[in-house]
Design a protein around this motif. Structure first.
Motif, PDB file in Angstrom:
ATOM      1  N   PHE A 265       9.802  -4.459 -15.302  1.00  0.00           N
ATOM      2  CA  PHE A 265       9.168  -5.345 -14.328  1.00  0.00           C
ATOM      3  C   PHE A 265       8.458  -4.451 -13.320  1.00  0.00           C
ATOM      4  O   PHE A 265       9.075  -3.587 -12.692  1.00  0.00           O
ATOM      5  CB  PHE A 265      10.216  -6.213 -13.628  1.00  0.00           C
ATOM      6  CG  PHE A 265       9.650  -7.121 -12.571  1.00  0.00           C
ATOM      7  CD1 PHE A 265       8.943  -8.259 -12.927  1.00  0.00           C
ATOM      8  CD2 PHE A 265       9.826  -6.842 -11.226  1.00  0.00           C
ATOM      9  CE1 PHE A 265       8.413  -9.105 -11.962  1.00  0.00           C
ATOM     10  CE2 PHE A 265       9.305  -7.682 -10.252  1.00  0.00           C
ATOM     11  CZ  PHE A 265       8.599  -8.808 -10.616  1.00  0.00           C
TER      12      PHE A 265
ATOM     13  N   TYR B 273       6.061  -4.332  -9.881  1.00  0.00           N
ATOM     14  CA  TYR B 273       5.695  -5.131  -8.712  1.00  0.00           C
ATOM     15  C   TYR B 273       4.866  -4.257  -7.784  1.00  0.00           C
ATOM     16  O   TYR B 273       5.318  -3.191  -7.358  1.00  0.00           O
ATOM     17  CB  TYR B 273       6.945  -5.627  -7.996  1.00  0.00           C
ATOM     18  CG  TYR B 273       6.663  -6.441  -6.758  1.00  0.00           C
ATOM     19  CD1 TYR B 273       6.165  -7.725  -6.857  1.00  0.00           C
ATOM     20  CD2 TYR B 273       6.884  -5.920  -5.486  1.00  0.00           C
ATOM     21  CE1 TYR B 273       5.893  -8.474  -5.729  1.00  0.00           C
ATOM     22  CE2 TYR B 273       6.624  -6.659  -4.352  1.00  0.00           C
ATOM     23  CZ  TYR B 273       6.127  -7.936  -4.474  1.00  0.00           C
ATOM     24  OH  TYR B 273       5.846  -8.676  -3.355  1.00  0.00           O
ATOM     25  N   GLU B 274       3.652  -4.695  -7.487  1.00  0.00           N
ATOM     26  CA  GLU B 274       2.741  -3.957  -6.622  1.00  0.00           C
ATOM     27  C   GLU B 274       2.218  -4.891  -5.535  1.00  0.00           C
ATOM     28  O   GLU B 274       1.919  -6.049  -5.809  1.00  0.00           O
ATOM     29  CB  GLU B 274       1.515  -3.460  -7.392  1.00  0.00           C
ATOM     30  CG  GLU B 274       1.802  -2.718  -8.648  1.00  0.00           C
ATOM     31  CD  GLU B 274       0.527  -2.413  -9.437  1.00  0.00           C
ATOM     32  OE1 GLU B 274      -0.539  -2.171  -8.820  1.00  0.00           O
ATOM     33  OE2 GLU B 274       0.612  -2.435 -10.666  1.00  0.00           O
TER      34      GLU B 274
ATOM     35  N   SER C 240      -0.972  -9.099  -4.625  1.00  0.00           N
ATOM     36  CA  SER C 240       0.154  -8.555  -5.384  1.00  0.00           C
ATOM     37  C   SER C 240      -0.080  -8.724  -6.880  1.00  0.00           C
ATOM     38  O   SER C 240      -0.741  -9.666  -7.318  1.00  0.00           O
ATOM     39  CB  SER C 240       1.458  -9.233  -4.964  1.00  0.00           C
ATOM     40  OG  SER C 240       1.377 -10.622  -5.142  1.00  0.00           O
TER      41      SER C 240
ATOM     42  N   TYR D 163       5.122  -0.488  -4.369  1.00  0.00           N
ATOM     43  CA  TYR D 163       4.920  -0.203  -5.793  1.00  0.00           C
ATOM     44  C   TYR D 163       6.295   0.072  -6.369  1.00  0.00           C
ATOM     45  O   TYR D 163       6.909   1.096  -6.049  1.00  0.00           O
ATOM     46  CB  TYR D 163       4.002   1.013  -5.971  1.00  0.00           C
ATOM     47  CG  TYR D 163       3.307   1.047  -7.302  1.00  0.00           C
ATOM     48  CD1 TYR D 163       1.997   0.616  -7.424  1.00  0.00           C
ATOM     49  CD2 TYR D 163       3.959   1.501  -8.443  1.00  0.00           C
ATOM     50  CE1 TYR D 163       1.329   0.638  -8.640  1.00  0.00           C
ATOM     51  CE2 TYR D 163       3.304   1.527  -9.663  1.00  0.00           C
ATOM     52  CZ  TYR D 163       2.000   1.108  -9.757  1.00  0.00           C
ATOM     53  OH  TYR D 163       1.346   1.128 -10.963  1.00  0.00           O
TER      54      TYR D 163
ATOM     55  N   TYR E  72       2.357  -8.474 -10.442  1.00  0.00           N
ATOM     56  CA  TYR E  72       3.734  -8.366 -10.901  1.00  0.00           C
ATOM     57  C   TYR E  72       3.803  -8.887 -12.319  1.00  0.00           C
ATOM     58  O   TYR E  72       3.004  -9.728 -12.721  1.00  0.00           O
ATOM     59  CB  TYR E  72       4.695  -9.119  -9.986  1.00  0.00           C
ATOM     60  CG  TYR E  72       4.198 -10.470  -9.537  1.00  0.00           C
ATOM     61  CD1 TYR E  72       4.602 -11.632 -10.198  1.00  0.00           C
ATOM     62  CD2 TYR E  72       3.308 -10.589  -8.473  1.00  0.00           C
ATOM     63  CE1 TYR E  72       4.138 -12.872  -9.800  1.00  0.00           C
ATOM     64  CE2 TYR E  72       2.834 -11.832  -8.074  1.00  0.00           C
ATOM     65  CZ  TYR E  72       3.250 -12.968  -8.736  1.00  0.00           C
ATOM     66  OH  TYR E  72       2.786 -14.193  -8.352  1.00  0.00           O
TER      67      TYR E  72
END
Length: 134
Positions: free
Chosen positions: A81, A83-84, A35, A70, A37
């Motif tokens: 922000f 986030y992946e 991840s 995603y 982020y």
């Protein structure tokens, strides 16, 4: 902001100039999802432009092989922000090498205040999202 152990948007900028051997040492060897982020702060007067750049990444990135999640959020203080979650480091590397990401990374500094506060991690809890890992 980001330390050498932290990756993500900021490290994408840092890693692009490093030799492949340096990048390989930073990769996770675990077959677990990875991840990215972090927070991105727009320069004064650049929030709309940064928002558009980030929004233009969302749907195409979700369609890239190995993309599990995603998401883009906008904070009350004006930061974004991102986030992946990716099935593997290899999938993330392929995503990072796309023309979409390269174009984004070249346009980002014009609209970004300072360095992104970015983090990278290997997911340790079981992935229970809607997409399959295999």
């Amino acid at each position: 902001m980001p330390s050498p152990a932290k990756q993500g948007m900021g490290q994408r900028m840092i890693l692009m100039g490093k030799p492949a051997a340096s990048r390989a040492r930073m990769r996770s060897t675990a077959p677990a999802p990875v991840s990215l982020y972090g927070f991105l702060t727009p320069k004064p007067g650049h929030a709309d432009e940064l928002r558009k750049l980030l929004m233009d990444l969302v749907e195409p990135s979700r369609g890239h092989e190995g993309s599990l999640q995603y998401h883009l959020h906008e904070q009350e203080d004006g930061r974004f922000f991102l986030y992946e979650v990716w099935r593997s480091q290899e999938d993330l590397d392929r995503h990072n090498a796309t023309p979409l990401l390269r174009t984004f990374m070249s346009a980002l500094p014009e609209h970004l205040e300072g360095t992104p506060e970015a983090y990278f991690g290997t997911m340790r809890s079981p992935y229970s999202g809607g997409r399959h890992l295999t």
